[in-house]
Design a protein around this motif. Sequence first.
Motif, PDB file in Angstrom:
ATOM      1  N   MET A   1      10.012 -14.399  10.908  1.00 34.10           N
ATOM      2  CA  MET A   1      10.663 -13.164  10.474  1.00 34.10           C
ATOM      3  C   MET A   1       9.605 -12.102  10.193  1.00 34.10           C
ATOM      4  O   MET A   1       8.635 -12.368   9.480  1.00 34.10           O
ATOM      5  N   SER A   2       9.787 -10.899  10.758  1.00 37.93           N
ATOM      6  CA  SER A   2       8.812  -9.841  10.549  1.00 37.93           C
ATOM      7  C   SER A   2       8.855  -9.369   9.101  1.00 37.93           C
ATOM      8  O   SER A   2       9.858  -9.523   8.397  1.00 37.93           O
ATOM      9  N   LYS A   3       7.758  -8.752   8.700  1.00 31.55           N
ATOM     10  CA  LYS A   3       7.658  -8.267   7.328  1.00 31.55           C
ATOM     11  C   LYS A   3       8.683  -7.164   7.067  1.00 31.55           C
ATOM     12  O   LYS A   3       9.290  -7.102   5.989  1.00 31.55           O
ATOM     13  N   LYS A   7      11.759  -7.213   4.302  1.00 32.42           N
ATOM     14  CA  LYS A   7      11.971  -6.155   3.308  1.00 32.42           C
ATOM     15  C   LYS A   7      13.400  -5.611   3.385  1.00 32.42           C
ATOM     16  O   LYS A   7      14.025  -5.332   2.358  1.00 32.42           O
ATOM     17  N   SER A   8      13.897  -5.462   4.610  1.00 32.61           N
ATOM     18  CA  SER A   8      15.254  -4.948   4.785  1.00 32.61           C
ATOM     19  C   SER A   8      16.281  -5.890   4.157  1.00 32.61           C
ATOM     20  O   SER A   8      17.257  -5.440   3.542  1.00 32.61           O
ATOM     21  N   ILE A   9      16.071  -7.190   4.305  1.00 37.07           N
ATOM     22  CA  ILE A   9      16.988  -8.167   3.727  1.00 37.07           C
ATOM     23  C   ILE A   9      16.952  -8.099   2.202  1.00 37.07           C
ATOM     24  O   ILE A   9      17.991  -8.195   1.531  1.00 37.07           O
ATOM     25  N   HIS A  10      15.767  -7.909   1.638  1.00 34.50           N
ATOM     26  CA  HIS A  10      15.654  -7.766   0.179  1.00 34.50           C
ATOM     27  C   HIS A  10      16.395  -6.514  -0.304  1.00 34.50           C
ATOM     28  O   HIS A  10      17.070  -6.540  -1.342  1.00 34.50           O
ATOM     29  N   LEU A  93      11.451   0.478  -5.535  1.00 29.71           N
ATOM     30  CA  LEU A  93      11.819  -0.421  -4.445  1.00 29.71           C
ATOM     31  C   LEU A  93      11.820   0.323  -3.116  1.00 29.71           C
ATOM     32  O   LEU A  93      11.375  -0.215  -2.097  1.00 29.71           O
ATOM     33  N   LYS A  94      12.302   1.545  -3.109  1.00 26.22           N
ATOM     34  CA  LYS A  94      12.322   2.342  -1.893  1.00 26.22           C
ATOM     35  C   LYS A  94      10.911   2.613  -1.394  1.00 26.22           C
ATOM     36  O   LYS A  94      10.633   2.542  -0.193  1.00 26.22           O
ATOM     37  N   PHE A  95      10.006   2.908  -2.310  1.00 27.21           N
ATOM     38  CA  PHE A  95       8.605   3.181  -1.942  1.00 27.21           C
ATOM     39  C   PHE A  95       7.929   1.921  -1.424  1.00 27.21           C
ATOM     40  O   PHE A  95       7.208   1.951  -0.411  1.00 27.21           O
ATOM     41  N   ARG A  96       8.158   0.787  -2.085  1.00 24.73           N
ATOM     42  CA  ARG A  96       7.513  -0.462  -1.680  1.00 24.73           C
ATOM     43  C   ARG A  96       8.039  -0.966  -0.341  1.00 24.73           C
ATOM     44  O   ARG A  96       7.289  -1.554   0.444  1.00 24.73           O
ATOM     45  N   SER A  97       9.311  -0.788  -0.082  1.00 24.17           N
ATOM     46  CA  SER A  97       9.891  -1.301   1.154  1.00 24.17           C
ATOM     47  C   SER A  97       9.575  -0.411   2.355  1.00 24.17           C
ATOM     48  O   SER A  97       9.466  -0.897   3.481  1.00 24.17           O
ATOM     49  N   GLY A  98       9.408   0.886   2.116  1.00 25.34           N
ATOM     50  CA  GLY A  98       9.213   1.812   3.223  1.00 25.34           C
ATOM     51  C   GLY A  98      10.547   2.391   3.671  1.00 25.34           C
ATOM     52  O   GLY A  98      11.590   1.745   3.540  1.00 25.34           O
ATOM     53  N   GLN A  99      10.505   3.596   4.216  1.00 29.96           N
ATOM     54  CA  GLN A  99      11.742   4.290   4.555  1.00 29.96           C
ATOM     55  C   GLN A  99      12.569   3.542   5.595  1.00 29.96           C
ATOM     56  O   GLN A  99      13.783   3.428   5.485  1.00 29.96           O
ATOM     57  N   ARG A 100      11.903   3.024   6.627  1.00 33.08           N
ATOM     58  CA  ARG A 100      12.646   2.362   7.696  1.00 33.08           C
ATOM     59  C   ARG A 100      13.321   1.094   7.191  1.00 33.08           C
ATOM     60  O   ARG A 100      14.507   0.856   7.478  1.00 33.08           O
ATOM     61  N   ALA A 101      12.606   0.265   6.452  1.00 34.43           N
ATOM     62  CA  ALA A 101      13.190  -0.959   5.902  1.00 34.43           C
ATOM     63  C   ALA A 101      14.283  -0.627   4.897  1.00 34.43           C
ATOM     64  O   ALA A 101      15.292  -1.347   4.803  1.00 34.43           O
ATOM     65  N   MET A 107      21.935  -0.253   5.746  1.00 30.00           N
ATOM     66  CA  MET A 107      22.916  -0.456   6.812  1.00 30.00           C
ATOM     67  C   MET A 107      23.435  -1.897   6.800  1.00 30.00           C
ATOM     68  O   MET A 107      24.632  -2.137   6.992  1.00 30.00           O
ATOM     69  N   PHE A 108      22.536  -2.853   6.594  1.00 32.16           N
ATOM     70  CA  PHE A 108      22.956  -4.249   6.455  1.00 32.16           C
ATOM     71  C   PHE A 108      23.913  -4.406   5.273  1.00 32.16           C
ATOM     72  O   PHE A 108      24.925  -5.114   5.362  1.00 32.16           O
ATOM     73  N   ALA A 109      23.571  -3.759   4.163  1.00 28.25           N
ATOM     74  CA  ALA A 109      24.384  -3.865   2.951  1.00 28.25           C
ATOM     75  C   ALA A 109      25.788  -3.298   3.174  1.00 28.25           C
ATOM     76  O   ALA A 109      26.779  -3.849   2.673  1.00 28.25           O
ATOM     77  N   ILE A 110      25.872  -2.206   3.922  1.00 28.31           N
ATOM     78  CA  ILE A 110      27.176  -1.618   4.221  1.00 28.31           C
ATOM     79  C   ILE A 110      28.036  -2.599   5.012  1.00 28.31           C
ATOM     80  O   ILE A 110      29.220  -2.801   4.708  1.00 28.31           O
TER      81      ILE A 110
END
Length: 278
Positions: A1-3, A7-10, A93-101, A107-110
């Motif tokens: 799984m990519s980093k 992050k997106s899953i978290h 959390l937004k800063f640590r994950s990065g904008q794309r993640a 989107m996953f959460a929705i």
Amino acid sequence: MSKSLSKSIHVCCYQIRNILWNYRTFFLLLILTVYFFLNEEGIRAFCRNLEVKASPFIFTFLSNDWICQMMLSGGFLWLISPVASMQSDNMFLKFRSGQRAWDLGNMFAIFVSAILYVLLLWFISNIVLFPYLCFENSWGKVWKTLAFTSSASEYEVQIVMDRFIIQTYNPWKATILSFILQVLCINWLAQIMYFVNKKIKKMLGLYIAVGFLFLDVMLSNTFLEKYYPYSPVTLAQLGNYSRDMLQYGVTIERSVIYLVAGAIIFTVLTCYMHEKRE
């Protein structure tokens, strides 16, 4: 799984926890429970007087009712609007994950929230029928009688028991199709809201999504039925897949492709916009 995916899953898990343990969720479910209870009062009276019980397939008819459909879809937009507001309460959390993640996780959460939301609606819509609910693998006497006789008007049943659905689908197939179409519909609406909000940095996306809620009514009143294949609320109603609607190109296969492709496009554009600016 990519980093980035990790992050997106978290982010997704974080947002889902926020949605589940939020006053909006409890308030909305309470409102919808009361709404279901009032709409199903005639059905309970019918079961009580005739001493019969209904099989657990009421959700198919609820989601097929255009007023109820607007309530269900509009409720989800209101529930998910904080996620799409672009004003995060956890900037760390937004800063640590990065904008794309961050965007991909939202989107996953929705999508996951849409699945959980429809599952809860199915459960609540059946629970309010107790003690006149039985678990049988058929439409049973209740739904067929209300659909093919005048009993629905006699007991002032607010929901239309669509004869086309009963004649065309077995109950479990109808339930599964209704579930899938409902999830895809509200997911599409929520994702276009998120995409537009991010594009212009305002909550205009909410108003555009709400506009799509009323598109079904507008098209039927303005004789623009040829645009039905582009109305998510229209496509979420199983009764609309009748032979009469084929002339407008409304089929289940095309609807699923339209709703899935739209959600994928919104997700890709949302995650790509930030990289382009950089």
